[in-house]
Design a protein around this motif. Structure first.
Motif, PDB file in Angstrom:
ATOM      1  N   LYS A 216       0.839  -1.212   0.000  1.00  0.00           N
ATOM      2  CA  LYS A 216       0.000   0.000   0.000  1.00  0.00           C
ATOM      3  C   LYS A 216       0.870   1.257   0.000  1.00  0.00           C
ATOM      4  CE  LYS A 216      -2.832   3.226   2.051  1.00  0.00           C
ATOM      5  NZ  LYS A 216      -2.470   4.406   2.843  1.00  0.00           N
ATOM      6  N   ILE A 217       1.866   1.314   0.884  1.00  0.00           N
ATOM      7  CA  ILE A 217       2.711   2.515   0.946  1.00  0.00           C
ATOM      8  C   ILE A 217       3.560   2.649  -0.320  1.00  0.00           C
ATOM      9  CG2 ILE A 217       4.476   1.380   2.365  1.00  0.00           C
ATOM     10  CD1 ILE A 217       5.240   4.047   3.510  1.00  0.00           C
ATOM     11  N   THR A 218       3.879   1.531  -0.970  1.00  0.00           N
ATOM     12  CA  THR A 218       4.681   1.620  -2.202  1.00  0.00           C
ATOM     13  C   THR A 218       3.855   2.260  -3.314  1.00  0.00           C
ATOM     14  OG1 THR A 218       5.879  -0.344  -1.489  1.00  0.00           O
ATOM     15  CG2 THR A 218       6.183   0.318  -3.761  1.00  0.00           C
ATOM     16  N   VAL A 219       2.581   1.892  -3.412  1.00  0.00           N
ATOM     17  CA  VAL A 219       1.714   2.555  -4.402  1.00  0.00           C
ATOM     18  C   VAL A 219       1.519   4.025  -4.007  1.00  0.00           C
ATOM     19  CG1 VAL A 219      -0.583   2.603  -5.464  1.00  0.00           C
ATOM     20  CG2 VAL A 219       0.558   0.409  -5.061  1.00  0.00           C
ATOM     21  N   ASP A 220       1.315   4.294  -2.706  1.00  0.00           N
ATOM     22  CA  ASP A 220       1.190   5.687  -2.250  1.00  0.00           C
ATOM     23  C   ASP A 220       2.429   6.497  -2.626  1.00  0.00           C
ATOM     24  OD1 ASP A 220      -1.304   5.294  -1.087  1.00  0.00           O
ATOM     25  OD2 ASP A 220      -0.548   5.119   0.960  1.00  0.00           O
ATOM     26  N   SER A 221       3.603   5.870  -2.590  1.00  0.00           N
ATOM     27  CA  SER A 221       4.829   6.593  -2.960  1.00  0.00           C
ATOM     28  C   SER A 221       4.829   6.903  -4.450  1.00  0.00           C
ATOM     29  CB  SER A 221       6.068   5.765  -2.630  1.00  0.00           C
ATOM     30  OG  SER A 221       6.139   5.556  -1.253  1.00  0.00           O
ATOM     31  N   ALA A 222       4.287   5.994  -5.237  1.00  0.00           N
ATOM     32  CA  ALA A 222       4.265   6.205  -6.693  1.00  0.00           C
ATOM     33  C   ALA A 222       3.290   7.321  -7.083  1.00  0.00           C
ATOM     34  CB  ALA A 222       3.896   4.899  -7.398  1.00  0.00           C
ATOM     35  N   THR A 223       2.173   7.442  -6.357  1.00  0.00           N
ATOM     36  CA  THR A 223       1.187   8.504  -6.685  1.00  0.00           C
ATOM     37  C   THR A 223       1.544   9.830  -6.016  1.00  0.00           C
ATOM     38  OG1 THR A 223      -0.199   7.978  -4.754  1.00  0.00           O
ATOM     39  CG2 THR A 223      -0.751   6.858  -6.835  1.00  0.00           C
ATOM     40  N   LEU A 224       2.497   9.797  -5.075  1.00  0.00           N
ATOM     41  CA  LEU A 224       2.853  10.914  -4.170  1.00  0.00           C
ATOM     42  C   LEU A 224       1.804  11.142  -3.089  1.00  0.00           C
ATOM     43  CD1 LEU A 224       4.881  13.829  -5.805  1.00  0.00           C
ATOM     44  CD2 LEU A 224       5.653  11.617  -5.008  1.00  0.00           C
ATOM     45  N   MET A 225       0.785  10.262  -2.998  1.00  0.00           N
ATOM     46  CA  MET A 225      -0.131  10.367  -1.859  1.00  0.00           C
ATOM     47  C   MET A 225       0.643  10.136  -0.559  1.00  0.00           C
ATOM     48  SD  MET A 225      -2.885  10.979  -0.392  1.00  0.00           S
ATOM     49  CE  MET A 225      -4.365  11.046  -1.378  1.00  0.00           C
ATOM     50  N   ASN A 226       1.660   9.269  -0.601  1.00  0.00           N
ATOM     51  CA  ASN A 226       2.447   9.051   0.615  1.00  0.00           C
ATOM     52  C   ASN A 226       3.001  10.380   1.123  1.00  0.00           C
ATOM     53  OD1 ASN A 226       3.771   7.434   2.645  1.00  0.00           O
ATOM     54  ND2 ASN A 226       5.668   7.868   1.551  1.00  0.00           N
ATOM     55  N   LYS A 227       3.485  11.223   0.203  1.00  0.00           N
ATOM     56  CA  LYS A 227       4.031  12.516   0.636  1.00  0.00           C
ATOM     57  C   LYS A 227       2.912  13.391   1.171  1.00  0.00           C
ATOM     58  CE  LYS A 227       7.492  12.043   0.534  1.00  0.00           C
ATOM     59  NZ  LYS A 227       8.363  11.530   1.627  1.00  0.00           N
ATOM     60  N   GLY A 228       1.743  13.314   0.535  1.00  0.00           N
ATOM     61  CA  GLY A 228       0.604  14.080   1.026  1.00  0.00           C
ATOM     62  C   GLY A 228       0.218  13.645   2.439  1.00  0.00           C
ATOM     63  N   LEU A 229       0.193  12.323   2.657  1.00  0.00           N
ATOM     64  CA  LEU A 229      -0.132  11.825   4.004  1.00  0.00           C
ATOM     65  C   LEU A 229       0.924  12.316   4.999  1.00  0.00           C
ATOM     66  CD1 LEU A 229      -1.075   8.080   3.182  1.00  0.00           C
ATOM     67  CD2 LEU A 229      -2.645   9.997   3.496  1.00  0.00           C
ATOM     68  N   GLU A 230       2.174  12.354   4.544  1.00  0.00           N
ATOM     69  CA  GLU A 230       3.253  12.800   5.440  1.00  0.00           C
ATOM     70  C   GLU A 230       3.174  14.289   5.754  1.00  0.00           C
ATOM     71  OE1 GLU A 230       6.469   9.409   4.054  1.00  0.00           O
ATOM     72  OE2 GLU A 230       6.996  11.499   3.809  1.00  0.00           O
ATOM     73  N   VAL A 231       2.689  15.087   4.789  1.00  0.00           N
ATOM     74  CA  VAL A 231       2.491  16.518   5.068  1.00  0.00           C
ATOM     75  C   VAL A 231       1.490  16.667   6.223  1.00  0.00           C
ATOM     76  CG1 VAL A 231       1.469  18.661   4.149  1.00  0.00           C
ATOM     77  CG2 VAL A 231       3.070  17.335   2.740  1.00  0.00           C
ATOM     78  N   ILE A 232       0.404  15.899   6.136  1.00  0.00           N
ATOM     79  CA  ILE A 232      -0.633  16.003   7.180  1.00  0.00           C
ATOM     80  C   ILE A 232      -0.094  15.471   8.508  1.00  0.00           C
ATOM     81  CG2 ILE A 232      -2.980  15.308   7.830  1.00  0.00           C
ATOM     82  CD1 ILE A 232      -3.628  15.119   4.801  1.00  0.00           C
ATOM     83  N   GLU A 233       0.643  14.359   8.441  1.00  0.00           N
ATOM     84  CA  GLU A 233       1.243  13.800   9.671  1.00  0.00           C
ATOM     85  C   GLU A 233       2.179  14.836  10.316  1.00  0.00           C
ATOM     86  OE1 GLU A 233       3.823  10.420   8.977  1.00  0.00           O
ATOM     87  OE2 GLU A 233       3.823   9.833  11.077  1.00  0.00           O
ATOM     88  N   ALA A 234       2.983  15.509   9.479  1.00  0.00           N
ATOM     89  CA  ALA A 234       3.941  16.502  10.003  1.00  0.00           C
ATOM     90  C   ALA A 234       3.213  17.687  10.623  1.00  0.00           C
ATOM     91  CB  ALA A 234       4.860  16.977   8.881  1.00  0.00           C
ATOM     92  N   LYS A 235       2.107  18.076  10.011  1.00  0.00           N
ATOM     93  CA  LYS A 235       1.332  19.202  10.564  1.00  0.00           C
ATOM     94  C   LYS A 235       0.957  18.926  12.018  1.00  0.00           C
ATOM     95  CE  LYS A 235      -3.110  21.135  11.066  1.00  0.00           C
ATOM     96  NZ  LYS A 235      -2.611  22.163  11.929  1.00  0.00           N
ATOM     97  N   TRP A 236       0.482  17.687  12.265  1.00  0.00           N
ATOM     98  CA  TRP A 236       0.023  17.364  13.621  1.00  0.00           C
ATOM     99  C   TRP A 236       1.183  17.068  14.561  1.00  0.00           C
ATOM    100  CZ3 TRP A 236      -4.333  19.282  14.557  1.00  0.00           C
ATOM    101  CH2 TRP A 236      -5.336  19.300  13.600  1.00  0.00           C
ATOM    102  N   LEU A 237       2.192  16.348  14.081  1.00  0.00           N
ATOM    103  CA  LEU A 237       3.297  15.980  14.983  1.00  0.00           C
ATOM    104  C   LEU A 237       4.095  17.208  15.423  1.00  0.00           C
ATOM    105  CD1 LEU A 237       4.838  12.720  13.433  1.00  0.00           C
ATOM    106  CD2 LEU A 237       3.561  12.927  15.564  1.00  0.00           C
ATOM    107  N   PHE A 238       4.233  18.201  14.522  1.00  0.00           N
ATOM    108  CA  PHE A 238       5.129  19.324  14.819  1.00  0.00           C
ATOM    109  C   PHE A 238       4.383  20.653  14.947  1.00  0.00           C
ATOM    110  CE2 PHE A 238       7.525  16.048  12.440  1.00  0.00           C
ATOM    111  CZ  PHE A 238       8.307  15.614  13.507  1.00  0.00           C
ATOM    112  N   ASP A 239       3.048  20.600  14.942  1.00  0.00           N
ATOM    113  CA  ASP A 239       2.224  21.769  15.208  1.00  0.00           C
ATOM    114  C   ASP A 239       2.593  22.946  14.301  1.00  0.00           C
ATOM    115  OD1 ASP A 239       0.273  23.248  16.386  1.00  0.00           O
ATOM    116  OD2 ASP A 239       1.489  23.877  18.110  1.00  0.00           O
ATOM    117  N   VAL A 240       2.610  22.697  12.998  1.00  0.00           N
ATOM    118  CA  VAL A 240       2.896  23.760  12.024  1.00  0.00           C
ATOM    119  C   VAL A 240       1.717  23.857  11.050  1.00  0.00           C
ATOM    120  CG1 VAL A 240       5.432  23.567  12.098  1.00  0.00           C
ATOM    121  CG2 VAL A 240       4.125  22.123  10.514  1.00  0.00           C
ATOM    122  N   ALA A 241       1.652  24.988  10.347  1.00  0.00           N
ATOM    123  CA  ALA A 241       0.605  25.161   9.323  1.00  0.00           C
ATOM    124  C   ALA A 241       1.048  24.449   8.041  1.00  0.00           C
ATOM    125  CB  ALA A 241       0.399  26.644   9.051  1.00  0.00           C
ATOM    126  N   PRO A 242       0.081  23.974   7.235  1.00  0.00           N
ATOM    127  CA  PRO A 242       0.455  23.286   5.986  1.00  0.00           C
ATOM    128  C   PRO A 242       1.360  24.135   5.086  1.00  0.00           C
ATOM    129  CG  PRO A 242      -1.912  23.114   6.384  1.00  0.00           C
ATOM    130  CD  PRO A 242      -1.370  23.985   7.452  1.00  0.00           C
TER     131      PRO A 242
END
Ligand code: NDP
Length: 395
Positions: A216-242
């Motif tokens: 699943k994560i390998t396909v997410d990496s190919a579509t760049l959804m993995n990076k999108g999910l990571e942007v959202i994860e980073a927003k919450w983990l590090f309390d920053v704006a998108p």
């Protein structure tokens, strides 16, 4: 933690790995195998892979195992009958075992929405969380972080990018982050345009240049959804704006991410692309543990390059920014549609370029809830899965 930050630990830390039979789970067990003086396995879990769960349990002798697929209970129970290991089955047990007082740290290595309930239960019971399961932060980042603060529970990132960001801000607690530079390998289709992507196959998408990961994560990496999910994860983990999170394509996967501060300085964490490093860091924090995995040698990597992503071609990245800007249950809608779409692509029911189309449709038609409760999110996930499956039937 059982020890203060300044003391070296005297007892092995007791680890529960939810999703021990997957890519992250198996790599975590490699780490533990090398450091049995520091870590002991308390709980192992699988979805359906009973054989691997049993062999892991026989080697690591945990206190308990859980097989989510109840039809496999007898098989696991009989195989472990000679061992002093409790055997549980069912999705509910995955969350229930998190209450065990003997667990110090929970490594969430389950894929997808299934990680949410056990993670919340582990936080409720005061366990340190080593989080690999990014979907939990994507769908319920606000609820998870609020509960972690209330319970004084640390959430330590395992994802290599978030581990790099975390390592870059250790010692910088009083210096606000100006910008996060989230690196992306670009996946197997970096530089390609839509006409090329129209005909890519499942095998092409599963052929990641740098990382060997779950499907699943390998396909997410190919579509760049993995990076999108990571942007959202980073927003919450590090309390920053998108807007403070900038994706930078770095095909060599050596710089795992960077943080820029108010004076313009950028701090980065570098290493070979090997998930065992961030797993070990999360399990060892605040210490660094000497480890024999191959270390980075700069001379072997004389060229490190950086480029902008192409969100017009890789639409999933744009959809993820849109989801987090709209807020509420929109990231949950996006995540549920993505999980269904990726499964359909892996089952050869839809094409690669239909993945973002399916997600965009769900985001346009799903019922928006501005301030969702946990129940709202559970309902959103179930409803969007149902709607997306119906939508795919008519394709
Ligand atoms: P895998 O697909 O390899 O493994 C998933 C694990 O979760 C398996 O143990 C699987 O059991 C279990 N599982 C799957 N579905 C369920 C379910 N419904 N209920 C209970 N258990 C379930 O995934 P990865 O290890 O690649 O990824 C795990 C998480 O870590 C993901 O969120 C991913 O985004 C994240 N991550 C992964 C990285 C990697 O290098 N792999 C890097 C960074 C983050 P079974 O084996 O029985 O199917």
């Amino acid at each position: 933690m059982s020890t203060s930050d300044n003391d070296k630990q005297t007892q092995p830390k007791r680890i529960a790995i939810i999703g021990s039979t997957g890519s992250i789970g198996c790599q975590a067990l490699n780490v533990i195998r090398r450091h049995t003086d520091l870590f002991a396995v308390e709980v192992l879990t699988a979805n359906t892979n009973a054989d691997l769960l049993v062999s892991q349990a026989i080697e690591f002798q945990p206190n308990a195992v859980v097989i989510a697929d109840e039809t496999k209970y007898q098989q696991v129970q009989q195989a472990l009958a000679q061992h002093d290991i409790k055997v549980f089955a069912g999705e509910g047990s995955l969350a229930d075992v998190m209450e065990m007082s003997t667990i110090d740290t929970v490594l969430t290595a389950v894929v997808g929405f299934a990680g949410l309930k056990p993670t919340l239960r582990a936080i409720e019971y005061g366990k340190t969380i080593a989080i690999a399961n990014k979907e939990t932060m994507v769908v319920a980042g606000e609820i998870v972080t609020r509960m972690a603060v209330r319970k004084k529970v640390a959430i330590l990132p395992v994802d290599s990018e978030h581990s790099a960001i975390f390592q870059s801000i250790v010692g910088e607690w009083h210096n606000p982050i100006e910008k996060i530079l989230l690196t992306a390998s670009g996946g197997p289709f970096f530089g390609k345009k839509s006409d090329f992507l129209e005909t890519v196959t499942v095998a092409d998408a599963l052929h990641h240049p740098n990382w060997h990961m779950g499907r699943k994560i390998t396909v997410d990496s190919a579509t760049l959804m993995n990076k999108g999910l990571e942007v959202i994860e980073a927003k919450w983990l590090f309390d920053v704006a998108p807007q403070q999170i900038e994706v930078v394509v770095h095909p060599q996967s050596i710089v795992h991410s960077m943080v820029q501060f108010a004076d313009g300085s950028i701090k980065a964490q570098l290493g070979l692309p090997n998930m065992e490093l961030p797993i070990l860091y999360a399990l060892s924090f605040p210490h660094r543990t000497a480890d024999p995995v191959p270390h980075l040698n700069f001379a072997d990597h004389p060229t490190l390059t950086f480029a902008k992503p192409d969100p017009d071609t890789f639409v999933c990245l744009r959809l993820a920014y849109e989801a987090i800007q709209r807020g509420g249950n929109m990231p949950c809608i996006m995540n549920a549609a993505n999980e269904v779409a990726v499964a359909a692509f892996l089952n050869r029911k839809i094409s690669f370029l239909q993945i973002p189309e399916v997600i965009a449709n769900a985001m346009n038609t799903g019922l928006f809830v501005d301030k969702p409760s946990l129940d709202d999110l559970l309902q959103t996930d179930a409803e969007i899965r149902r709607q997306t499956i119906d939508y795919l039937k008519n394709k």
